[in-house]
Enzyme design. Structure first.
Site, PDB file in Angstrom:
ATOM      1  N   HIS A  38       0.644  -1.402  -0.180  1.00 54.18           N
ATOM      2  CA  HIS A  38       0.441   0.021   0.021  1.00 54.18           C
ATOM      3  C   HIS A  38       1.124   1.344   0.100  1.00 54.18           C
ATOM      4  O   HIS A  38       1.725   0.862  -1.322  1.00 54.18           O
ATOM      5  CB  HIS A  38      -0.950   0.292   1.125  1.00 54.18           C
ATOM      6  CG  HIS A  38      -2.456   1.015   1.553  1.00 54.18           C
ATOM      7  ND1 HIS A  38      -2.135   1.149   0.318  1.00 54.18           N
ATOM      8  CD2 HIS A  38      -2.930   1.475   2.404  1.00 54.18           C
ATOM      9  CE1 HIS A  38      -3.743   2.147   0.445  1.00 54.18           C
ATOM     10  NE2 HIS A  38      -3.567   2.165   1.624  1.00 54.18           N
TER      11      HIS A  38
ATOM     12  N   ASP B 183       2.926   4.984  -6.851  1.00 53.67           N
ATOM     13  CA  ASP B 183       4.196   5.863  -5.964  1.00 53.67           C
ATOM     14  C   ASP B 183       5.531   5.424  -7.472  1.00 53.67           C
ATOM     15  O   ASP B 183       6.195   5.448  -6.541  1.00 53.67           O
ATOM     16  CB  ASP B 183       4.137   4.178  -5.173  1.00 53.67           C
ATOM     17  CG  ASP B 183       2.884   5.035  -4.069  1.00 53.67           C
ATOM     18  OD1 ASP B 183       2.732   5.248  -3.793  1.00 53.67           O
ATOM     19  OD2 ASP B 183       1.798   3.346  -3.823  1.00 53.67           O
TER      20      ASP B 183
ATOM     21  N   HIS C 157      -2.346  -1.219  -9.896  1.00 57.37           N
ATOM     22  CA  HIS C 157      -3.032  -1.775  -9.322  1.00 57.37           C
ATOM     23  C   HIS C 157      -4.679  -2.253  -9.073  1.00 57.37           C
ATOM     24  O   HIS C 157      -4.992  -2.680  -9.977  1.00 57.37           O
ATOM     25  CB  HIS C 157      -3.632   0.019  -9.403  1.00 57.37           C
ATOM     26  CG  HIS C 157      -4.438   0.869  -8.179  1.00 57.37           C
ATOM     27  ND1 HIS C 157      -5.264   0.563  -8.356  1.00 57.37           N
ATOM     28  CD2 HIS C 157      -3.641   1.660  -7.232  1.00 57.37           C
ATOM     29  CE1 HIS C 157      -5.922   1.365  -7.593  1.00 57.37           C
ATOM     30  NE2 HIS C 157      -4.604   2.302  -7.077  1.00 57.37           N
TER      31      HIS C 157
HETATM   32  N1  ACO Z   1       4.842  -6.314 -10.502  1.00 57.39           N
HETATM   33  C1  ACO Z   1       4.642  -7.836 -11.339  1.00 57.39           C
HETATM   34  N2  ACO Z   1       3.486  -8.531 -11.988  1.00 57.39           N
HETATM   35  C2  ACO Z   1       2.811  -8.403 -11.309  1.00 57.39           C
HETATM   36  C3  ACO Z   1       2.256  -6.683 -10.617  1.00 57.39           C
HETATM   37  C4  ACO Z   1       3.428  -5.898 -10.168  1.00 57.39           C
HETATM   38  N3  ACO Z   1       4.254  -5.190  -9.756  1.00 57.39           N
HETATM   39  N4  ACO Z   1       1.031  -6.411 -10.380  1.00 57.39           N
HETATM   40  C5  ACO Z   1       0.643  -7.643 -10.156  1.00 57.39           C
HETATM   41  N5  ACO Z   1       1.238  -8.136 -10.704  1.00 57.39           N
HETATM   42  C6  ACO Z   1       0.606  -9.825 -11.744  1.00 57.39           C
HETATM   43  C7  ACO Z   1       0.292 -10.673 -10.358  1.00 57.39           C
HETATM   44  O1  ACO Z   1       1.398 -11.368 -10.140  1.00 57.39           O
HETATM   45  C8  ACO Z   1      -0.938 -11.376 -11.064  1.00 57.39           C
HETATM   46  O2  ACO Z   1      -0.244 -12.266 -11.848  1.00 57.39           O
HETATM   47  P1  ACO Z   1      -0.387 -13.901 -12.319  1.00 57.39           P
HETATM   48  O3  ACO Z   1      -2.127 -13.718 -13.047  1.00 57.39           O
HETATM   49  O4  ACO Z   1       0.083 -14.093 -13.241  1.00 57.39           O
HETATM   50  O5  ACO Z   1      -0.429 -14.516 -11.162  1.00 57.39           O
HETATM   51  C9  ACO Z   1      -1.053 -10.564 -12.072  1.00 57.39           C
HETATM   52  O6  ACO Z   1      -0.588  -9.289 -11.756  1.00 57.39           O
HETATM   53  C10 ACO Z   1      -2.717 -10.060 -11.202  1.00 57.39           C
HETATM   54  O7  ACO Z   1      -1.993  -9.083 -10.421  1.00 57.39           O
HETATM   55  P2  ACO Z   1      -2.844  -9.243  -8.794  1.00 57.39           P
HETATM   56  O8  ACO Z   1      -1.827  -9.659  -7.991  1.00 57.39           O
HETATM   57  O9  ACO Z   1      -4.408 -10.306  -8.487  1.00 57.39           O
HETATM   58  O10 ACO Z   1      -3.766  -8.199  -8.493  1.00 57.39           O
HETATM   59  P3  ACO Z   1      -3.798  -7.108  -7.605  1.00 57.39           P
HETATM   60  O11 ACO Z   1      -5.218  -5.906  -7.704  1.00 57.39           O
HETATM   61  O12 ACO Z   1      -4.928  -8.032  -5.569  1.00 57.39           O
HETATM   62  O13 ACO Z   1      -2.646  -6.245  -6.766  1.00 57.39           O
HETATM   63  C11 ACO Z   1      -1.156  -4.273  -6.483  1.00 57.39           C
HETATM   64  C12 ACO Z   1      -2.793  -5.091  -6.475  1.00 57.39           C
HETATM   65  C13 ACO Z   1      -0.956  -4.882  -4.360  1.00 57.39           C
HETATM   66  C14 ACO Z   1      -1.393  -3.348  -5.796  1.00 57.39           C
HETATM   67  C15 ACO Z   1      -0.041  -5.158  -7.307  1.00 57.39           C
HETATM   68  O14 ACO Z   1      -0.498  -4.608  -8.303  1.00 57.39           O
HETATM   69  C16 ACO Z   1       1.303  -5.620  -6.281  1.00 57.39           C
HETATM   70  O15 ACO Z   1       1.550  -5.929  -5.975  1.00 57.39           O
HETATM   71  N6  ACO Z   1       1.577  -3.941  -7.157  1.00 57.39           N
HETATM   72  C17 ACO Z   1       3.074  -4.059  -6.911  1.00 57.39           C
HETATM   73  C18 ACO Z   1       2.870  -3.091  -5.056  1.00 57.39           C
HETATM   74  C19 ACO Z   1       2.904  -2.101  -5.449  1.00 57.39           C
HETATM   75  O16 ACO Z   1       3.313  -0.544  -6.461  1.00 57.39           O
HETATM   76  N7  ACO Z   1       1.750  -0.777  -5.091  1.00 57.39           N
HETATM   77  C20 ACO Z   1       1.854   0.396  -4.668  1.00 57.39           C
HETATM   78  C21 ACO Z   1      -0.156   0.454  -5.282  1.00 57.39           C
HETATM   79  S1  ACO Z   1      -0.797   1.912  -4.821  1.00 57.39           S
HETATM   80  C22 ACO Z   1      -1.111   2.534  -3.238  1.00 57.39           C
HETATM   81  O17 ACO Z   1      -1.672   1.263  -2.718  1.00 57.39           O
HETATM   82  C23 ACO Z   1      -1.206   3.919  -3.348  1.00 57.39           C
END
Ligand code: ACO
Length: 456
Positions: free
Chosen positions: A283, A378, A322
């Site tokens: 987050h 971010d 996201h």
């Molecule tokens: N890098 C690589 N792969 C990713 C990333 C990433 N940053 N984010 C998602 N994916 C992939 C997942 O591995 C998944 O792949 P799969 O379908 O092969 O299993 C797919 O994309 C979907 O991802 P989910 O985890 O299901 O997406 P979710 O909506 O649950 O997660 C999140 C969102 C937590 C923000 C995620 O994208 C992430 O961890 N990002 C990196 C952390 C980040 O930047 N967080 C800030 C968010 S903005 C905020 O809070 C202000």
């Protein structure tokens, strides 16, 4: 039971213009018509779906609330597919260009932009609640010099509740107003004091002649000068970043604020919980992780190798992806513009080229395109903050300060919503049936968790 023809039922409902959902339980053959309001059904309407009279009734299973509306809200609108973010109807782009953080905070909390007089009064009240009790300084002194400032923030925000017992009077509008001024006013002071503590520098007290962000810079960076004069470009850049971070509807920390607040605890305790939720690397801690990641990559040449590891599932590309935005995060676009202004003034951050290369490759790469992973808020904020002189550990704190206005608005909306009550989700129990206690000498082995709990 008569054979059911769901298609016919749906056709009939459409013919009659009914806003309903027809559900057929194939276990019993029974058919149910559930009202649709605002494109949602009520989860409790599922409860009537039963196998027999003794059955508890059907629930919906939604880990991480991916498709569950927790509340009705009028604060922030997001269309993740279209990349739209609006506070109280105003597009984020217009607010970032024309408004100030304090004006935006007023809008978020009150629903309308303030008149000049309202803004003047609002600013006066926030500015006159920036001081913290001297005892709070003693708590801060108790932390190690290398304590993470978010840990210090969470603790000192919670501690504020002990100084303001009147905050317990949550259904008194006057009390809520006062705690709002205090929380928004004191967050920068707590943050700046936590920062100065880590440097071993004396605390710099608030200067009421400065703007909200100008005063924050003063409390952070003032040294021997009698009066600190913030650089107007940095002051405005921080103000815009604060506008962009002021609210983001039902994210992890807003949900924490609402859930904890639903027990009717005081707003300081609920804000401490929301701040704790924001601390996590998925987050508000993500901007910190982005900087660590860019530093780890180290050079533009090494970006393809890192992306390969991300695609192999070994790493995450922090600052990408996201839960809601499946398009370019509108805040990321604005932030890129601010980055240019800050770099023009302070010099180009050497990590910027690595970030741009990550973005360039990711936006073309099938792995990211297919999953609709774009830069989020971010991705670039950390670079700006670092260029402005903030240590990496302060990044999530710089998120928590402006988000306080959003948290309070979400909390107040929850409190005043007659449909809301203490948050209490259900579970799908998959553990052991009742069994008798086994004396220790008769126990031969333990089941591991994975053996005893089935998947769903
Ligand atoms: N890098 C690589 N792969 C990713 C990333 C990433 N940053 N984010 C998602 N994916 C992939 C997942 O591995 C998944 O792949 P799969 O379908 O092969 O299993 C797919 O994309 C979907 O991802 P989910 O985890 O299901 O997406 P979710 O909506 O649950 O997660 C999140 C969102 C937590 C923000 C995620 O994208 C992430 O961890 N990002 C990196 C952390 C980040 O930047 N967080 C800030 C968010 S903005 C905020 O809070 C202000």
């Amino acid at each position: 039971m008569n054979p059911v023809k769901p298609a016919a039922a749906a056709e009939e409902a459409t013919r009659e213009g009914r806003e309903t959902l027809t559900v057929v339980d194939n276990r019993t053959g029974k058919q149910y018509e559930l009202p649709i309001r605002n494109n949602t059904i009520r989860a409790l309407d599922l409860r009537q779906i039963k196998l027999n009279d003794n059955d508890f009734g059907m629930m919906s299973y939604d880990p991480a609330f991916s498709n569950t509306a927790l509340c009705k809200s009028s604060i922030t609108f997001i269309d993740g597919d279209a990349g739209i973010l609006r506070y109280r109807g105003y597009p984020i782009e217009e607010l970032a260009e024309k408004s100030t953080y304090l004006e935006t905070a007023y809008l978020i909390l009150h629903g309308e932009l303030p008149t000049s007089q309202e803004l003047e009064e609002w600013t006066y009240h926030i500015t006159h609640h920036t001081f913290i009790h001297e005892s709070i300084k003693k708590f801060l002194d108790g932390f190690h010099y290398d304590a993470h400032p978010m840990g210090m923030m969470i603790s000192t925000i919670a501690a504020l509740s002990t100084f303001y017992p009147d905050a317990k009077d949550i259904f008194n509008a006057e009390s809520r107003r006062k705690q709002t001024w205090r929380l928004i006013g004191k967050m920068p002071t707590l943050a700046a004091f936590a920062y100065r503590h880590s440097l071993g520098m004396p605390y710099a007290y608030p200067d009421n002649d400065l703007s909200y962000t100008g005063n924050f810079l003063n409390m952070l960076f003032k040294t021997t000068e009698l009066t600190y004069r913030p650089n107007p470009t940095l002051e405005r850049a921080l103000d815009v970043l604060f506008i962009l971070h002021a609210d983001h509807e039902q994210n992890c920390s807003a949900t924490a604020m609402r859930n904890v607040g639903s027990s009717h605890v005081d707003p300081y305790s609920a804000t401490a919980a929301a701040t704790a939720a924001l601390y996590g690397p998925l987050h508000g801690g993500a901007n910190e992780e982005v900087l660590r990641m860019l530093t780890e990559i180290g050079s533009v040449q090494r970006v393809p190798e890192y992306i390969k590891r991300v695609k192999a599932g070994e790493k995450k590309l922090m600052g990408f992806g996201h839960r809601i935005y499946k398009n370019y995060d509108p805040r990321a676009r604005i932030i890129k513009r601010i980055a240019d202004q800050v770099f023009d003034l302070m010099g180009r951050n050497p990590l910027l080229d690595i970030a741009l290369e990550c973005e360039r490759i990711a936006l073309e790469d099938d792995y990211f395109v297919k999953r609709r992973l774009y830069p989020n808020v971010d991705f670039y904020t950390g670079l700006i903050y670092q260029t402005m002189g903030f240590p990496v550990m302060m990044f999530p704190v710089l998120f928590a300060i402006p988000r306080t206005s959003g948290w309070i608005a979400q909390w107040e909306e929850m409190l005043l919503d007659p449909e809301q009550k203490i948050a209490r989700p259900r579970q799908v129990y998959l553990g052991q049936e009742e069994r008798s206690y086994v004396p220790i000498e008769e126990r031969t082995r333990h089941l591991s968790r994975s053996q005893s709990v089935g998947g769903l």
